[in-house]
Scaffold this motif. Structure first.
Motif, PDB file in Angstrom:
ATOM      1  N   GLN A  19     -12.606 -21.279  11.812  1.00 16.06           N
ATOM      2  CA  GLN A  19     -13.454 -20.507  10.918  1.00 16.06           C
ATOM      3  C   GLN A  19     -13.343 -19.019  11.224  1.00 16.06           C
ATOM      4  O   GLN A  19     -13.308 -18.174  10.330  1.00 16.06           O
ATOM      5  CB  GLN A  19     -14.915 -20.949  11.042  1.00 16.06           C
ATOM      6  CG  GLN A  19     -15.231 -22.211  10.269  1.00 16.06           C
ATOM      7  CD  GLN A  19     -16.709 -22.539  10.309  1.00 16.06           C
ATOM      8  OE1 GLN A  19     -17.462 -21.992  11.105  1.00 16.06           O
ATOM      9  NE2 GLN A  19     -17.132 -23.453   9.455  1.00 16.06           N
ATOM     10  N   ARG A  45     -26.263 -12.886  10.790  1.00 15.23           N
ATOM     11  CA  ARG A  45     -25.966 -14.017  11.685  1.00 15.23           C
ATOM     12  C   ARG A  45     -26.932 -14.100  12.856  1.00 15.23           C
ATOM     13  O   ARG A  45     -27.042 -15.140  13.494  1.00 15.23           O
ATOM     14  CB  ARG A  45     -24.534 -13.879  12.231  1.00 15.23           C
ATOM     15  CG  ARG A  45     -23.465 -14.145  11.202  1.00 15.23           C
ATOM     16  CD  ARG A  45     -22.083 -13.970  11.775  1.00 15.23           C
ATOM     17  NE  ARG A  45     -21.857 -14.842  12.915  1.00 15.23           N
ATOM     18  CZ  ARG A  45     -20.654 -15.147  13.377  1.00 15.23           C
ATOM     19  NH1 ARG A  45     -19.587 -14.654  12.796  1.00 15.23           N
ATOM     20  NH2 ARG A  45     -20.518 -15.928  14.409  1.00 15.23           N
ATOM     21  N   PRO A  68     -24.426 -19.836   9.376  1.00 18.96           N
ATOM     22  CA  PRO A  68     -23.158 -20.497   9.720  1.00 18.96           C
ATOM     23  C   PRO A  68     -23.235 -21.427  10.922  1.00 18.96           C
ATOM     24  O   PRO A  68     -22.243 -22.074  11.253  1.00 18.96           O
ATOM     25  CB  PRO A  68     -22.232 -19.313  10.011  1.00 18.96           C
ATOM     26  CG  PRO A  68     -23.148 -18.245  10.501  1.00 18.96           C
ATOM     27  CD  PRO A  68     -24.437 -18.416   9.757  1.00 18.96           C
ATOM     28  N   LEU A 119     -18.094 -19.994   4.121  1.00 16.83           N
ATOM     29  CA  LEU A 119     -19.416 -19.383   3.974  1.00 16.83           C
ATOM     30  C   LEU A 119     -19.543 -18.710   2.612  1.00 16.83           C
ATOM     31  O   LEU A 119     -18.572 -18.183   2.074  1.00 16.83           O
ATOM     32  CB  LEU A 119     -19.658 -18.337   5.066  1.00 16.83           C
ATOM     33  CG  LEU A 119     -19.532 -18.790   6.520  1.00 16.83           C
ATOM     34  CD1 LEU A 119     -19.599 -17.590   7.444  1.00 16.83           C
ATOM     35  CD2 LEU A 119     -20.618 -19.791   6.867  1.00 16.83           C
TER      36      LEU A 119
END
Length: 795
Positions: free
Chosen positions: A243, A448, A592, A746
């Motif tokens: 990712q 995040r 995430p 995402l």
């Protein structure tokens, strides 16, 4: 020397500025290409390559030393399907302190040597391995700064030991935060904590979750029941690493295409300018018997000579600049051993020279088609009458005459002006894209950092797993979700909340807990995060919908919606502690963690079977001293089994740091190439007009007015380039940034994409003018210094 060779040599000597422009443009293009191509190749499969090279562990398992002996664990290496095993390694979970400040818990493993074991050969990147008392080797993601000579203290352990960092190492399997000599693990184990062991396994078949589960069952069956504390599959680490690396691909492709187009544009413009400025010379060569093919080859050779030099310099510069970038990429990818592939360098060099040759041929073909008599008749002057209407128009404007002459100049050479506009537009595009990318990445980083707070309250035994046993990786990272989940707060919640509320600086707080749930109709599990208190200030960014407002409502990430086939307004059945809990999805958030398989809801949704809190998050009133607040709160918490500390700083993601640095470096290169394109065009134009400049000077034009006239000649170019480049940069940003998110699975929140403000766009538009003016400064000063008599004698 042949006649053609003498022509090439003579032309190369005369066009020093053009040679310098081609050489520098090629240098920067090759440098950028080496960097982009090397990172693109490294991004292809960095984890898989490093995993194979280091014989990574398909499964790492943490065992309770009280329930299994080292000999019993070593015997599990003979379980069905195991092809190689390493261990057992003694383990401990500790919480270090640095300069009196407590850091996050870390998992420490005792290994005598980093590279001799058949599984998980740890790569030592700095320093030496820990073999003596008082030494420790850190992983870059350990939570403590991986700096040689750093001293970490452990005040919670008997004797208050202090360890010195003597090395930095990386495990592609991420099996530990730190390593010490096996004999030192005992001194790092708290008296009330159980000793642990780590075993690392490789299986014959480990490419799916089901096969990993079968291997886990086989090794677990070979040891006493209940000995396994937690484990980690390599697939989880692989997903996380891939990712991260997938984010780079759209970014690198965008800058690679920009650099390629810029190189074509600049080289073509230079060669076309050389042909246009040397028509009389071409006529003379043809009159002397040179064939069209020879004339074309001569101009191609004159372009290839500086391009070859620029390619060599670019390869060297690109290699030198790529090494530290790859080092940073190793941090981002969570791997080691990334190198510059030789075939990439060779391909870039060959491609650059081929591109220059093709572009030069296309531009020089005009020279081959010209008849000798036409070339001798036309010479190098602009077409008569071209641009005169604009000169008359600017003459009526209330501007000094030099400025009016300069503003009209691009219309006398529209093709050359169009090439300059294109170069400036690409430079403005790169700047606009880079500014937006940096802003988007910063907002993504901010989004995040969930549960970000000024102060956190955690259990004192945060480094320990269930029942006081060492938790996998200290309850953090990929190891966090072993059996029993993260450490829980066992103290009375009412007493904790009362202490928090009583503190004068408390603005708001909430308690959070995480537990595993299964979802009806979906294999695997999801992570349920519950919140008690005022969680409206939690740092979760909405993609769509709203935050939950009452029990029974939930918000989920985009990946959860895709995996379950649900959408906002649907109801999902969660299986928790043997009971089914139904929640209605009211919002989509950017989260995430855990590959997006998360559900966020009110703690009352699970009542009465709610999970004890993992931690409390507190935001303070403006002006409150966080350190003093923490001291007072710890005093108020007293004997409760929790401790308050200042909130985590978060730190910037390695991926974002690398992308920011790359964007800045590549943008500077593209802007420099755009400036070189303007410089070359203005030099050609100034040399063609040198006789006119002499006339102007003879009529009284001062050096300052000469500079103003030359700079004014690129104002229209700069404004037009900025006007075209900014929308192009906006379009590129709107296409690339969401693609970067999609590459990592995402959907980015709107706030991470809509990052431009009107004042910023205005300044970015003026950036095109700045590029053009900067490129024109050198030829403007040269024109100002030219003596009148010299200019008048020049043809």
């Amino acid at each position: 020397m042949s006649a053609l060779g003498r022509v090439v040599r003579s032309g190369a000597r005369r066009r020093r500025v053009q040679n310098a422009v081609i050489g520098l443009a090629t240098t920067m293009a090759v440098t950028a290409a080496v960097m982009c191509a090397s990172l693109l190749v490294a991004s292809n499969a960095p984890f898989a390559d490093a995993f194979a090279k280091q014989h990574g562990a398909h499964l790492s398992v943490r065992y309770d030393a009280a329930k299994a002996t080292a000999a019993q664990l070593a015997g599990s290496a003979d379980a069905r399907g195991v092809t190689a095993a390493a261990g057992p390694f003694p383990t401990a979970s500790v919480t270090p302190s640095l300069d009196g400040e407590e850091l996050v818990p870390m998992s420490v493993v005792g290994r005598a040597d980093p590279g001799r074991d058949p599984v998980d050969r740890v790569t030592l990147t700095e320093g030496v391995w820990a073999t003596r008392p008082g030494q420790i080797v850190l992983s870059p993601g350990a939570g403590a700064p991986p700096v040689l000579g750093l001293k970490l203290s452990f005040p919670d352990l008997p004797g208050d030991p202090t360890l010195t960092v003597v090395g930095v190492a990386r495990s592609v399997s991420r099996t530990a935060d730190a390593w010490v000599a096996p004999s030192r693990i005992a001194s790092l184990t708290a008296p009330n904590a159980r000793a642990g062991y780590q075993m690392l396994y490789r299986f014959a078949d480990a490419d799916t979750g089901a096969r990993i589960a079968a291997g886990r069952a086989a090794v677990t069956a070979a040891v006493p029941a209940g000995a396994r504390v937690g484990d980690q599959s390599w697939l989880a680490v692989k997903r996380e690493a891939e990712q991260e690396t997938a984010v780079f691909v759209p970014f690198l492709v965008a800058f690679g295409v920009l650099g390629l187009v810029m190189a074509v544009l600049i080289v073509g413009n230079v060669v076309a300018g050389a042909v246009g400025g040397g028509l009389r010379r071409i006529g003379v060569l043809k009159a002397l018997g040179f064939t069209p093919a020879q004339v074309v080859r001569a101009y191609m050779a004159q372009a290839l000579i500086p391009a070859a030099f620029g390619t060599v310099v670019g390869v060297v510069a690109g290699t030198l600049l790529t090494r530290p970038v790859l080092s940073e990429a190793e941090e981002a990818y969570g791997t080691a051993g990334l190198i510059i592939t030789p075939w990439v360098v060779a391909a870039v060099a060959a491609g650059a020279l081929g591109l220059v040759a093709a572009t030069a041929w296309a531009s020089a073909a005009r020279a081959g088609r010209l008849r000798a008599v036409d070339a001798l008749a036309v010479g190098r002057a602009a077409r008569p009458g071209r641009g005169r209407a604009v000169v008359r128009l600017t003459g009526r404007l209330p501007l000094p005459r030099p400025l009016g002459l300069g503003l009209a100049r691009p219309f006398a050479r529209p093709a050359r002006a169009a090439a300059m506009v294109a170069a400036v537009a690409f430079g403005a595009t790169a700047v606009t894209f880079a500014v937006g990318l940096a802003a988007s990445l910063n907002r993504v980083q901010d989004a995040r950092e969930h549960d970000r707070a000024d102060v956190t309250v955690d259990p004192k035994a945060a480094a320990l797993g269930p029942d006081g046993a060492p938790g996998p990786n200290g309850g953090r990272g990929p190891h966090r979700r072993g059996p029993g989940g993260p450490p829980r707060i066992t103290a009375d919640p009412a007493a904790i909340t009362a202490a928090i509320k009583a503190q004068p600086g408390t603005r708001a707080y909430y308690a959070t807990a995480a537990t595993q749930v299964t979802i009806a109709g979906l294999t695997g599990s999801a992570e349920l995060h519950t919140f008690a208190g005022d969680a409206t200030w939690a740092n979760y960014r909405n993609v769509s919908g709203r935050w939950f407002e009452k029990p029974g409502e939930a918000v989920v990430p985009t990946q959860f919606l895709a995996a379950t086939g649900t959408r906002l307004g649907d109801t999902v059945a969660l299986n928790h502690a043997g009971k089914t809990v139904r929640v209605r999805i009211v919002g989509e958030v950017f989260d995430p963690r855990n590959q997006g398989m998360n559900v966020l809801t009110d703690a009352a949704t699970l009542a009465p079977a709610s999970t004890p809190a993992d931690s409390y998050r507190i935001t303070l009133k403006p002006g409150t001293d966080a350190a003093a607040y923490v001291t007072a709160l710890n005093s108020a918490l007293g004997s409760l089994d929790v401790t308050a500390r200042t909130g985590p700083s978060g730190g910037e993601s390695e991926v974002i740091l690398v992308l920011d640095a790359l964007a800045a470096l590549l943008t500077l290169m593209l802007v420099a190439v755009a400036g070189l394109g303007v410089l070359n065009a203005v030099v050609l134009d100034t040399r063609e007009r040198v006789h006119d400049l002499g006339v102007h000077k003879a009529l009284g034009m001062t050096p300052r007015q000469t500079v103003a006239m030359v700079i004014a000649s690129v104002v229209v170019v700069g404004v037009a380039g900025g006007a075209l480049g900014v929308p192009a940069g906006l379009a590129l940003h709107a296409a690339i940034v969401p693609a970067m998110g999609e590459s990592a699975g995402l959907t980015l929140p709107t706030a991470a994409i809509d990052v431009y403000t009107p004042p910023e766009l205005l300044l970015l538009g003026l950036g095109g003018l700045l590029i053009a003016v900067t490129g024109a400064l050198l030829p403007a000063s040269w024109a100002a210094r030219t003596r009148t008599a010299t200019a008048l004698r020049t043809e």
